[in-house]
Design a protein around this motif. Structure first.
Motif, mmCIF file in Angstrom:
data_model
loop_
_atom_site.group_PDB
_atom_site.id
_atom_site.type_symbol
_atom_site.label_atom_id
_atom_site.label_comp_id
_atom_site.label_asym_id
_atom_site.label_seq_id
_atom_site.Cartn_x
_atom_site.Cartn_y
_atom_site.Cartn_z
ATOM 1 N N ALA A 166 -1.900 0.055 2.571
ATOM 2 C CA ALA A 166 -2.242 -0.707 1.368
ATOM 3 C C ALA A 166 -1.061 -0.624 0.414
ATOM 4 N N VAL A 167 -1.035 -1.560 -0.532
ATOM 5 C CA VAL A 167 -0.037 -1.523 -1.597
ATOM 6 C C VAL A 167 -0.760 -1.553 -2.938
ATOM 7 N N CYS A 168 -0.047 -1.176 -3.979
ATOM 8 C CA CYS A 168 -0.693 -1.061 -5.284
ATOM 9 C C CYS A 168 0.313 -1.329 -6.393
ATOM 10 N N ASP A 169 -0.212 -1.483 -7.590
ATOM 11 C CA ASP A 169 0.628 -1.506 -8.779
ATOM 12 C C ASP A 169 -0.223 -1.059 -9.952
ATOM 13 N N ILE A 170 0.435 -0.594 -10.986
ATOM 14 C CA ILE A 170 -0.272 -0.110 -12.171
ATOM 15 C C ILE A 170 0.352 -0.730 -13.412
ATOM 16 N N ILE A 171 -0.499 -1.202 -14.297
ATOM 17 C CA ILE A 171 -0.065 -1.884 -15.521
ATOM 18 C C ILE A 171 -0.772 -1.213 -16.686
ATOM 19 N N LYS A 172 -0.069 -0.999 -17.769
ATOM 20 C CA LYS A 172 -0.739 -0.464 -18.953
ATOM 21 C C LYS A 172 -0.968 -1.586 -19.955
ATOM 22 N N THR A 173 -1.975 -1.394 -20.797
ATOM 23 C CA THR A 173 -2.172 -2.344 -21.880
ATOM 24 C C THR A 173 -1.489 -1.834 -23.136
ATOM 25 N N LEU A 181 2.665 -8.125 -17.288
ATOM 26 C CA LEU A 181 1.717 -8.403 -16.214
ATOM 27 C C LEU A 181 2.348 -9.227 -15.095
ATOM 28 N N ASP A 182 3.083 -10.281 -15.460
ATOM 29 C CA ASP A 182 3.683 -11.125 -14.435
ATOM 30 C C ASP A 182 4.626 -10.336 -13.537
ATOM 31 N N ALA A 183 5.449 -9.489 -14.143
ATOM 32 C CA ALA A 183 6.409 -8.710 -13.357
ATOM 33 C C ALA A 183 5.694 -7.755 -12.410
ATOM 34 N N HIS A 184 4.602 -7.156 -12.874
ATOM 35 C CA HIS A 184 3.862 -6.222 -12.019
ATOM 36 C C HIS A 184 3.189 -6.949 -10.856
ATOM 37 N N LEU A 197 3.721 -6.467 -6.878
ATOM 38 C CA LEU A 197 2.596 -6.241 -5.969
ATOM 39 C C LEU A 197 2.679 -7.178 -4.768
ATOM 40 N N LEU A 198 2.885 -8.461 -5.028
ATOM 41 C CA LEU A 198 2.950 -9.440 -3.952
ATOM 42 C C LEU A 198 4.182 -9.217 -3.073
ATOM 43 N N SER A 199 5.288 -8.806 -3.701
ATOM 44 C CA SER A 199 6.491 -8.487 -2.933
ATOM 45 C C SER A 199 6.256 -7.270 -2.046
ATOM 46 N N SER A 200 5.584 -6.253 -2.581
ATOM 47 C CA SER A 200 5.274 -5.060 -1.788
ATOM 48 C C SER A 200 4.412 -5.416 -0.589
ATOM 49 N N ALA A 201 3.407 -6.262 -0.823
ATOM 50 C CA ALA A 201 2.528 -6.681 0.270
ATOM 51 C C ALA A 201 3.326 -7.370 1.374
ATOM 52 N N ASP A 237 11.448 -0.257 -1.313
ATOM 53 C CA ASP A 237 11.140 -1.231 -2.345
ATOM 54 C C ASP A 237 9.727 -1.792 -2.244
ATOM 55 N N ALA A 238 8.844 -1.084 -1.545
ATOM 56 C CA ALA A 238 7.429 -1.455 -1.484
ATOM 57 C C ALA A 238 6.596 -0.334 -2.084
ATOM 58 N N LYS A 239 5.739 -0.679 -3.039
ATOM 59 C CA LYS A 239 4.902 0.328 -3.685
ATOM 60 C C LYS A 239 3.627 0.496 -2.849
ATOM 61 N N ALA A 240 3.732 1.305 -1.811
ATOM 62 C CA ALA A 240 2.619 1.552 -0.903
ATOM 63 C C ALA A 240 1.771 2.714 -1.414
ATOM 64 N N THR A 241 0.558 2.816 -0.870
ATOM 65 C CA THR A 241 -0.365 3.858 -1.346
ATOM 66 C C THR A 241 -0.182 5.185 -0.624
ATOM 67 N N ASN A 242 0.743 5.264 0.307
ATOM 68 C CA ASN A 242 0.973 6.526 1.020
ATOM 69 C C ASN A 242 1.760 7.485 0.133
ATOM 70 N N TYR A 243 1.040 8.308 -0.601
ATOM 71 C CA TYR A 243 1.683 9.215 -1.548
ATOM 72 C C TYR A 243 1.606 10.674 -1.098
ATOM 73 N N ILE A 244 1.411 10.907 0.199
ATOM 74 C CA ILE A 244 1.374 12.295 0.679
ATOM 75 C C ILE A 244 2.676 13.023 0.352
ATOM 76 N N PRO A 245 3.863 12.439 0.632
ATOM 77 C CA PRO A 245 5.099 13.137 0.251
ATOM 78 C C PRO A 245 5.161 13.423 -1.248
ATOM 79 N N ALA A 246 4.679 12.496 -2.063
ATOM 80 C CA ALA A 246 4.707 12.704 -3.514
ATOM 81 C C ALA A 246 3.775 13.828 -3.920
ATOM 82 N N VAL A 247 2.609 13.885 -3.315
ATOM 83 C CA VAL A 247 1.659 14.956 -3.628
ATOM 84 C C VAL A 247 2.265 16.324 -3.299
#
Length: 283
Positions: free
Chosen positions: A30-37, A45-48, A52-56, A142-152
């Motif tokens: 899966a891929v993800c992105d996070i945006i703050k308000t 929002l557009d850039a995020h 997201l679509l580029s990561s996918a 350059d893909a924001k994937a949800t595999n964050y095991i190395p990060a954890v």
């Protein structure tokens, strides 16, 4: 109770589920992105969504939603959760259900949820933070994937050493980025940030634009030796903003305090955010 968008439906938080045969569950696909308000409006929002679509695309997922459709869903989720203080908006595109539990079947799922923005310690910004180095690289940088095991694992090691972030580094000691942040250094008066092998954050792009008004700017490889000799370091991220770094592993950076260049960029960033709050139409 918060409302979550899952696979075409708006659901209460405790009813928001996906099937166990979704590849996001089975394979971490899966891929993800996070945006703050800011001022209640999604910031950049557009850039995020573009990222997201580029990561996918980069991981072989085929989203079935247009950018405009995703934006509409984001605003609907915000509206259904109003009123609330400033929020993080998390968007995920999952691999979808798989008949053989491995191969994508071109049926991705879209998830949009909002959460409160965590408060970060004020001393991070006034006194700076410690980071560590960790030999690791993203499989698809350059893909924001949800595999964050190395990060954890990296962050667990960082926290054990009193640090707030871990910097990924290649085996030949080229420093890349943090687990959830980009890295900048002031080297002989030039603002330097790694270009290759990193996830190029939205805040990174903003800092580069602001930095060009203050310093020479260079996107280039950054060795550990150069990093440790820098006069100033800082990390950037959607929730973090600009955070001064005063220690890497056991090495003190510069004077051991946030430097004038970092503070100038923090001030410029605060001014830009303030303008965005007053002009939500530009967000």
């Amino acid at each position: 109770m918060k409302t979550v968008y899952v696979d075409g439906k708006f659901l209460p938080w405790d009813k928001a589920v996906i099937p166990v045969d979704d590849l996001a569950v089975l394979r971490g696909y899966a891929v993800c992105d996070i945006i703050k308000t800011i001022g209640g409006h999604p910031y950049c929002l557009d850039a995020h969504i573009d990222r997201l679509l580029s990561s996918a695309e980069k991981v072989g997922l085929t989203p079935v939603w247009t950018k405009a459709e995703i934006k509409k869903i984001v605003f609907e989720v915000l509206e259904k959760n109003a009123p609330m203080d400033e929020a993080n908006i998390r968007i995920l595109v999952t691999g979808g259900s798989s008949p053989d539990f491995f191969s994508p079947a071109d049926n991705p799922r879209l998830i949009v949820l909002v959460t409160d923005i965590p408060a970060l310690p004020a001393q991070w910004y006034t006194k700076g933070v410690k980071v560590i180095t960790f030999v690791q690289q993203r499989s698809i940088a350059d893909a924001k994937a949800t595999n964050y095991i190395p990060a954890v694992l990296a962050l667990k090691k960082a926290k054990a050493q009193g640090a707030v972030e871990a910097l990924y580094m290649t085996p030949d000691k080229m420093v890349l980025e943090g687990t959830t942040s980009n890295l900048f250094a002031l080297v002989d008066g030039t603002l330097v940030t790694p270009e290759k092998g990193v996830l190029k954050g939205i805040t990174r792009k903003t800092v580069l634009a602001l930095g060009e008004k203050l310093f020479p700017v260079s996107e280039q490889d950054l060795s550990l030796d150069t990093l440790l000799s820098a006069s100033e370091l800082f990390i950037t991220g959607t929730n973090k903003g600009i955070v001064p770094v005063i220690q890497v592993d056991d090495h003190i950076i510069g004077t051991g305090m946030p430097g004038p260049g970092t503070r100038a960029l923090m001030s410029a960033m605060a001014d830009q955010v303030g303008r965005s709050c007053n002009s939500p139409s530009v967000i």
